[in-house]
Scaffold this active site. Structure first.
Site, PDB file in Angstrom:
ATOM      1  CG  HIS A  18      -1.923   1.001   1.363  1.00 35.64           C
ATOM      2  ND1 HIS A  18      -1.668   2.281   1.806  1.00 35.64           N
ATOM      3  CD2 HIS A  18      -3.245   0.951   1.097  1.00 35.64           C
ATOM      4  CE1 HIS A  18      -2.804   2.964   1.810  1.00 35.64           C
ATOM      5  NE2 HIS A  18      -3.777   2.184   1.390  1.00 35.64           N
ATOM      6  CG  ASP A  77       0.451  -2.484   6.192  1.00 32.94           C
ATOM      7  OD1 ASP A  77      -0.543  -2.645   6.935  1.00 32.94           O
ATOM      8  OD2 ASP A  77       0.431  -1.799   5.162  1.00 32.94           O
ATOM      9  CD  GLN A 100      -7.033  -4.357   4.048  1.00 31.06           C
ATOM     10  OE1 GLN A 100      -8.000  -5.023   4.428  1.00 31.06           O
ATOM     11  NE2 GLN A 100      -7.176  -3.125   3.589  1.00 31.06           N
ATOM     12  CE  LYS A 139      -7.233  -0.184   6.259  1.00 31.53           C
ATOM     13  NZ  LYS A 139      -7.996   0.340   5.127  1.00 31.53           N
ATOM     14  CB  CYS A 166      -3.660   3.393  -1.635  1.00 32.10           C
ATOM     15  SG  CYS A 166      -4.895   4.633  -1.353  1.00 32.10           S
TER      16      CYS A 166
HETATM   17  N1  7TS Z   1      -1.812  -0.815   4.604  1.00 31.82           N
HETATM   18  C1  7TS Z   1      -2.728  -1.547   3.960  1.00 31.82           C
HETATM   19  C2  7TS Z   1      -2.393  -2.927   3.512  1.00 31.82           C
HETATM   20  C3  7TS Z   1      -3.992  -0.987   3.730  1.00 31.82           C
HETATM   21  O1  7TS Z   1      -4.902  -1.719   3.097  1.00 31.82           O
HETATM   22  C4  7TS Z   1      -4.280   0.325   4.164  1.00 31.82           C
HETATM   23  C5  7TS Z   1      -5.594   0.988   3.897  1.00 31.82           C
HETATM   24  C6  7TS Z   1      -3.294   1.009   4.863  1.00 31.82           C
HETATM   25  C7  7TS Z   1      -2.066   0.418   5.049  1.00 31.82           C
HETATM   26  C8  7TS Z   1      -3.527   2.381   5.421  1.00 31.82           C
HETATM   27  O2  7TS Z   1      -4.381   2.302   6.497  1.00 31.82           O
HETATM   28  P1  7TS Z   1      -4.896   3.643   7.225  1.00 31.82           P
HETATM   29  O3  7TS Z   1      -5.898   3.151   8.195  1.00 31.82           O
HETATM   30  O4  7TS Z   1      -3.718   4.260   7.874  1.00 31.82           O
HETATM   31  O5  7TS Z   1      -5.480   4.507   6.150  1.00 31.82           O
HETATM   32  N2  7TS Z   1      -6.270   0.462   2.793  1.00 31.82           N
HETATM   33  C9  7TS Z   1      -7.387   0.970   2.224  1.00 31.82           C
HETATM   34  C10 7TS Z   1      -8.043   0.334   1.193  1.00 31.82           C
HETATM   35  O6  7TS Z   1      -7.704  -0.730   0.708  1.00 31.82           O
HETATM   36  N3  7TS Z   1      -9.099   1.072   0.820  1.00 31.82           N
HETATM   37  O7  7TS Z   1      -9.148   2.164   1.601  1.00 31.82           O
HETATM   38  C11 7TS Z   1      -8.074   2.109   2.471  1.00 31.82           C
END
Ligand code: 7TS
Length: 420
Positions: A137, A214, A217, A240, A378
């Site tokens: 990501h 990370d 997910q 999430k 992303c």
């Molecule tokens: N890493 C992964 C694998 C992700 O899917 C996401 C967010 C992030 C980092 C960032 O997370 P945040 O909570 O700091 O924003 N992924 C997604 C997505 O797949 N659609 O919207 C956000």
């Protein structure tokens, strides 16, 4: 319905709650949009929140709201206790050794930036390599690029195989001796691939490197034990994992966090301050400058309790059954290209429908009350690797149903005819 679909029928797990009972915990799931019931299939972007989380946050703000770690009054003590109790819940949830290893942040993005800025800002320089993968990501790419501009190290990316997996042997063979850190997604937000981060951690450690996982997910879907994985850092987002937005955490091994400098300065992260010099607070507060998201932490704690009350095994079993059903339905559709066929996956299905643009697909589905995401997710380097500009993505949670997957499949057939 073919036999594969019939065989994949979701069964009620023995001893678990019924579908209706679980869905009743999520008020938003009973919404209707344009006369159609909402089918929320965008859980990888953010999950929905059960009323247990909403009530815990409401209770905090109605009864105990005060700033933490400073007030000598009852509410201040209650708020501090609630905040630190949430930290303890997260520590137990991911199997960390001590509360000092759990730093609250805004989420995965902030957690990775913390490691880049604090650990990387001191430890990385010319000749060093940070090894990413092609499925990262942007939040596990851009912080390293920003740091690279200041510190002059190299970034490398392990190749993603055609089935959406990483090849450990190839990573071993191509290992650059300058590698100081492997930073890798536990589960891909596009391919669904669950990476063998335990094996990657062993490889990194054998070669004298650290590993950052990370877990944005993976945390919502599977039991995580940081000591079993033996990861050095792990980043996660509460939103999430059925918790509120604006709260997440960085796990770090105590000795590493201890040796790292603060990354943001301000209140609460200090022991003493004078104009000549300041001394830092203990872990984890050294990394928590300013008033934290106490209500968010309380909500996250309630989300973890909720997941525990269902049982991570129940969640995984339920999602596996839903995934098998979705794969059978989507896999049987003519003209639908699915990305990622790794054996070990979380319930994320990215696809394109012939030459129809993913945004058009998502818009068509939206008119049917079905929420999916479309775009580059992303993960632009991964899109390039797959040779596509964009994809649509349906991502599931345990509260989704076979009926919703049927509606998705039917609507996709409709979209296919509409755009033919
Ligand atoms: N890493 C992964 C694998 C992700 O899917 C996401 C967010 C992030 C980092 C960032 O997370 P945040 O909570 O700091 O924003 N992924 C997604 C997505 O797949 N659609 O919207 C956000």
């Amino acid at each position: 319905m073919d036999m594969g679909v019939a065989a994949a029928r979701v069964r009620r797990a023995a001893g678990g709650p019924s579908e209706a009972e679980v869905r009743a915990d999520f008020p938003i799931l009973s919404r209707e949009l344009g006369g159609r019931p909402l089918a929320y299939l965008d859980n990888a972007a953010t999950s929905q929140k059960p009323r247990q989380v909403l009530e815990a946050m409401r209770r905090f703000y109605e009864r105990s709201n005060a700033n933490v770690h400073r007030a000598i009054h009852a509410l201040g003590e209650e708020a501090t206790a609630a905040y630190e109790e949430a930290r303890g819940k997260l520590r137990r949830f991911i199997g960390a050794a001590s509360d000092g290893e759990i730093v609250f942040t805004r989420g995965t993005t902030e957690s990775i930036n913390l490691v880049a800025s604090s650990w990387g800002g001191e430890r990385l320089g010319p000749g060093d390599v940070v090894l990413l993968t092609e499925m990262e990501h942007h939040s596990d790419i851009v912080p390293w690029q920003l740091l690279r501009a200041r510190r002059g190290f190299r970034l490398a990316a392990a190749r993603v195989e055609d089935d959406g997996t990483l090849d450990l042997d190839s990573i071993r063979r191509n290992w650059d001796p300058g590698t100081k850190l492997v930073a890798v997604a536990h589960a891909s937000n596009v391919l669904g691939t669950v990476n063998d981060v335990k094996a990657l951690a062993a490889l990194a450690h054998e070669r004298g490197a650290l590993i950052l996982v990370d877990a944005a997910q993976s945390v919502p879907h599977m039991r995580i034990d940081v000591r079993d994985l033996d990861c050095d850092f792990l980043a996660l987002s509460g939103h999430k994992a059925y918790g509120p937005m604006g709260i997440g955490a960085l796990y770090g091994k105590e000795a590493l966090l201890e040796a790292m400098p603060p990354w943001m300065g301000g209140g609460d992260m200090i022991r003493s301050v004078s104009f000549e010099e300041s001394a830092w607070n203990d872990l984890p507060w050294k990394f928590e400058a300013g008033t934290p998201n106490v209500g968010g932490a309380v909500g996250l704690g309630a989300a973890l309790d909720y997941a525990d009350s269902l049982g991570l095994d129940w969640i995984a079993e339920r999602e596996l059954a839903l995934s098998a059903y979705a794969l059978a339905r989507l896999g049987a559709m003519e003209g639908l290209a699915l990305y990622g066929t790794a054996p070990d996956r979380c319930p994320v299905f990215s696809f394109n429908l012939g030459a129809v643009h993913a945004h058009d697909v998502a818009q068509y589905l939206d008119r049917e009350g079905i929420a999916v995401r479309a775009g580059h997710h992303c993960a632009q380097p991964l899109m390039r690797r797959l040779g596509i500009p964009a994809a649509a993505r349906a991502s599931l949670a345990f509260y989704n149903t076979e009926e919703e997957i049927d509606r998705l499949a039917l609507a996709l057939e409709g979209a296919s005819r509409f755009y033919a």
